[in-house]
Design a protein around this motif. Structure first.
Motif, mmCIF file in Angstrom:
data_model
loop_
_atom_site.group_PDB
_atom_site.id
_atom_site.type_symbol
_atom_site.label_atom_id
_atom_site.label_comp_id
_atom_site.label_asym_id
_atom_site.label_seq_id
_atom_site.Cartn_x
_atom_site.Cartn_y
_atom_site.Cartn_z
ATOM 1 N N ILE A 100 0.856 -1.188 0.000
ATOM 2 C CA ILE A 100 0.000 0.000 0.000
ATOM 3 C C ILE A 100 0.892 1.238 0.000
ATOM 4 C CG2 ILE A 100 -0.288 0.052 2.526
ATOM 5 C CD1 ILE A 100 -3.196 1.180 1.884
ATOM 6 N N ASP A 101 0.541 2.171 -0.873
ATOM 7 C CA ASP A 101 1.226 3.465 -0.979
ATOM 8 C C ASP A 101 0.306 4.506 -0.358
ATOM 9 O OD1 ASP A 101 2.580 5.777 -1.709
ATOM 10 O OD2 ASP A 101 2.181 5.552 -3.862
ATOM 11 N N LEU A 102 0.736 5.068 0.759
ATOM 12 C CA LEU A 102 -0.069 6.051 1.482
ATOM 13 C C LEU A 102 0.260 7.460 1.004
ATOM 14 C CD1 LEU A 102 0.335 4.591 5.082
ATOM 15 C CD2 LEU A 102 -1.519 4.176 3.447
ATOM 16 N N ALA A 152 -3.234 2.020 -3.621
ATOM 17 C CA ALA A 152 -2.696 3.376 -3.520
ATOM 18 C C ALA A 152 -3.781 4.273 -2.942
ATOM 19 C CB ALA A 152 -2.242 3.871 -4.886
ATOM 20 N N LEU A 153 -3.447 4.963 -1.880
ATOM 21 C CA LEU A 153 -4.415 5.742 -1.124
ATOM 22 C C LEU A 153 -4.054 7.222 -1.149
ATOM 23 C CD1 LEU A 153 -6.352 5.146 1.843
ATOM 24 C CD2 LEU A 153 -4.388 6.511 2.467
ATOM 25 N N ASP A 154 -5.063 8.052 -1.335
ATOM 26 C CA ASP A 154 -4.868 9.494 -1.201
ATOM 27 C C ASP A 154 -6.185 10.129 -0.796
ATOM 28 O OD1 ASP A 154 -2.371 11.438 -2.460
ATOM 29 O OD2 ASP A 154 -4.219 12.409 -1.793
ATOM 30 N N ILE A 155 -6.098 11.153 0.010
ATOM 31 C CA ILE A 155 -7.296 11.869 0.457
ATOM 32 C C ILE A 155 -7.816 12.822 -0.616
ATOM 33 C CG2 ILE A 155 -6.072 13.783 1.554
ATOM 34 C CD1 ILE A 155 -8.128 13.491 3.903
ATOM 35 N N ILE A 213 -6.074 11.270 -6.870
ATOM 36 C CA ILE A 213 -6.493 9.908 -7.238
ATOM 37 C C ILE A 213 -6.819 9.841 -8.728
ATOM 38 C CG2 ILE A 213 -8.391 8.235 -7.005
ATOM 39 C CD1 ILE A 213 -6.402 7.904 -4.768
ATOM 40 N N THR A 214 -7.510 10.849 -9.235
ATOM 41 C CA THR A 214 -7.836 10.876 -10.667
ATOM 42 C C THR A 214 -6.569 10.908 -11.511
ATOM 43 O OG1 THR A 214 -9.928 12.003 -10.200
ATOM 44 C CG2 THR A 214 -9.106 12.128 -12.457
ATOM 45 N N LEU A 215 -5.603 11.744 -11.129
ATOM 46 C CA LEU A 215 -4.323 11.815 -11.837
ATOM 47 C C LEU A 215 -3.592 10.478 -11.760
ATOM 48 C CD1 LEU A 215 -2.113 13.426 -13.348
ATOM 49 C CD2 LEU A 215 -1.286 14.179 -11.090
ATOM 50 N N ASP A 255 -2.150 -2.455 -13.067
ATOM 51 C CA ASP A 255 -3.400 -2.686 -12.350
ATOM 52 C C ASP A 255 -3.186 -2.360 -10.874
ATOM 53 O OD1 ASP A 255 -5.977 -3.505 -11.717
ATOM 54 O OD2 ASP A 255 -5.404 -5.614 -11.548
ATOM 55 N N ILE A 256 -3.722 -1.234 -10.462
ATOM 56 C CA ILE A 256 -3.577 -0.764 -9.086
ATOM 57 C C ILE A 256 -4.974 -0.449 -8.561
ATOM 58 C CG2 ILE A 256 -2.691 1.121 -7.638
ATOM 59 C CD1 ILE A 256 -0.325 1.292 -9.634
ATOM 60 N N ASN A 257 -5.197 -0.778 -7.303
ATOM 61 C CA ASN A 257 -6.463 -0.446 -6.648
ATOM 62 C C ASN A 257 -6.298 0.905 -5.957
ATOM 63 O OD1 ASN A 257 -9.099 -0.825 -5.499
ATOM 64 N ND2 ASN A 257 -8.072 -1.324 -3.585
ATOM 65 N N PHE A 258 -7.051 1.899 -6.413
ATOM 66 C CA PHE A 258 -6.954 3.242 -5.837
ATOM 67 C C PHE A 258 -8.047 3.465 -4.809
ATOM 68 C CE2 PHE A 258 -4.664 3.608 -9.815
ATOM 69 C CZ PHE A 258 -3.523 4.244 -9.388
ATOM 70 N N ILE A 259 -7.658 4.075 -3.697
ATOM 71 C CA ILE A 259 -8.567 4.312 -2.580
ATOM 72 C C ILE A 259 -8.555 5.800 -2.256
ATOM 73 C CG2 ILE A 259 -9.100 3.752 -0.175
ATOM 74 C CD1 ILE A 259 -7.251 1.225 -0.616
ATOM 75 N N ASN A 260 -9.716 6.438 -2.373
ATOM 76 C CA ASN A 260 -9.837 7.871 -2.086
ATOM 77 C C ASN A 260 -10.366 8.047 -0.662
ATOM 78 O OD1 ASN A 260 -11.807 10.632 -3.415
ATOM 79 N ND2 ASN A 260 -9.861 10.667 -2.383
ATOM 80 N N LYS A 261 -9.450 7.917 0.313
ATOM 81 C CA LYS A 261 -9.803 8.040 1.722
ATOM 82 C C LYS A 261 -8.617 8.605 2.490
ATOM 83 C CE LYS A 261 -13.049 4.200 2.143
ATOM 84 N NZ LYS A 261 -13.348 2.956 2.838
ATOM 85 N N SER A 262 -8.898 8.959 3.737
ATOM 86 C CA SER A 262 -7.850 9.363 4.662
ATOM 87 C C SER A 262 -7.223 8.112 5.260
ATOM 88 C CB SER A 262 -8.460 10.230 5.768
ATOM 89 O OG SER A 262 -7.510 10.443 6.795
ATOM 90 N N ILE A 263 -5.971 8.210 5.649
ATOM 91 C CA ILE A 263 -5.283 7.077 6.261
ATOM 92 C C ILE A 263 -6.003 6.596 7.522
ATOM 93 C CG2 ILE A 263 -3.694 8.544 7.549
ATOM 94 C CD1 ILE A 263 -1.568 6.378 7.148
ATOM 95 N N GLU A 264 -6.659 7.511 8.221
ATOM 96 C CA GLU A 264 -7.383 7.139 9.438
ATOM 97 C C GLU A 264 -8.561 6.205 9.150
ATOM 98 O OE1 GLU A 264 -6.959 10.612 8.865
ATOM 99 O OE2 GLU A 264 -5.236 10.866 10.194
ATOM 100 N N ASP A 265 -9.023 6.175 7.907
ATOM 101 C CA ASP A 265 -10.196 5.386 7.545
ATOM 102 C C ASP A 265 -9.853 4.049 6.891
ATOM 103 O OD1 ASP A 265 -11.780 7.510 8.444
ATOM 104 O OD2 ASP A 265 -11.740 8.476 6.473
ATOM 105 N N VAL A 266 -8.580 3.659 6.926
ATOM 106 C CA VAL A 266 -8.145 2.445 6.252
ATOM 107 C C VAL A 266 -7.336 1.582 7.215
ATOM 108 C CG1 VAL A 266 -6.719 1.555 4.364
ATOM 109 C CG2 VAL A 266 -8.090 3.586 4.001
ATOM 110 N N SER A 267 -7.611 0.288 7.214
ATOM 111 C CA SER A 267 -6.825 -0.647 8.015
ATOM 112 C C SER A 267 -5.570 -1.028 7.242
ATOM 113 C CB SER A 267 -7.642 -1.907 8.310
ATOM 114 O OG SER A 267 -6.810 -2.887 8.885
#
Length: 165
Positions: A82-84, A105-108, A113-115, A126-138
């Protein structure tokens, strides 16, 4: 006339990209607007990464980080990474292209995230992108947690060379 603070190769790219707007480009460069944003991309760890104001410009030091991470996980069998604070996606993309891995790959920032998604498509990874804050991800279950966040607080004064980032 070419500004002194720009490399010849970058100047040639800008001249071909903006043949009718060179005065405007020179003005932006003189105001310390990033040349990389004007060019629209950077070469990063054998990948092409599109850049604009949605994310910070990947730096050479980040390539060193990627190299160290890849060296460290070479022996893993399809590591889960995971890339925070992924920004442009450069770290996640470089890892995915270099090692058979599962990468999140996570970014708030929705813009970042779109870029990053655009860059993943460009680089055919193939990467799974997550548009959240680090506090909201395990972070449980990851073999590798990598991050190269901005070192500057939003309220902190920055140098003129980075005011546009």
């Amino acid at each position: 006339m070419k500004p002194n603070n720009i490399m010849d190769v970058d100047w040639e790219i800008l001249k071909s990209k903006y043949p009718n707007n060179l005065d405007e480009v020179i003005d932006k460069i003189n105001e310390n607007y990033p040349v990389q944003y004007l060019i629209g991309y950077v070469d990063f760890y054998n990948t092409r990464i599109n850049v604009d104001e949605r994310a910070l410009i990947p730096r050479y030091e980040t390539e060193e980080l990627v190299s160290k991470v890849i060296d460290r996980i070479k022996g893993y069998k399809q590591p889960k990474v995971i890339d925070l604070g992924c920004g442009s996606g450069c770290i996640a993309i470089a890892i995915q292209k270099s090692i058979n891995s599962y990468v999140d790959a996570l970014d708030i920032s929705e813009g970042a995230i779109t870029l990053a998604k655009e860059n993943a498509l460009l680089n055919k990874v193939d990467i799974n992108f997550i548009n959240k804050s680090i506090e909201d991800v395990s972070l449980d279950g990851y073999d590798v947690i990598v991050s190269n966040p901005p070192y500057v607080d939003y309220n902190e004064e920055v140098g003129i060379e980075t005011k546009y980032e």
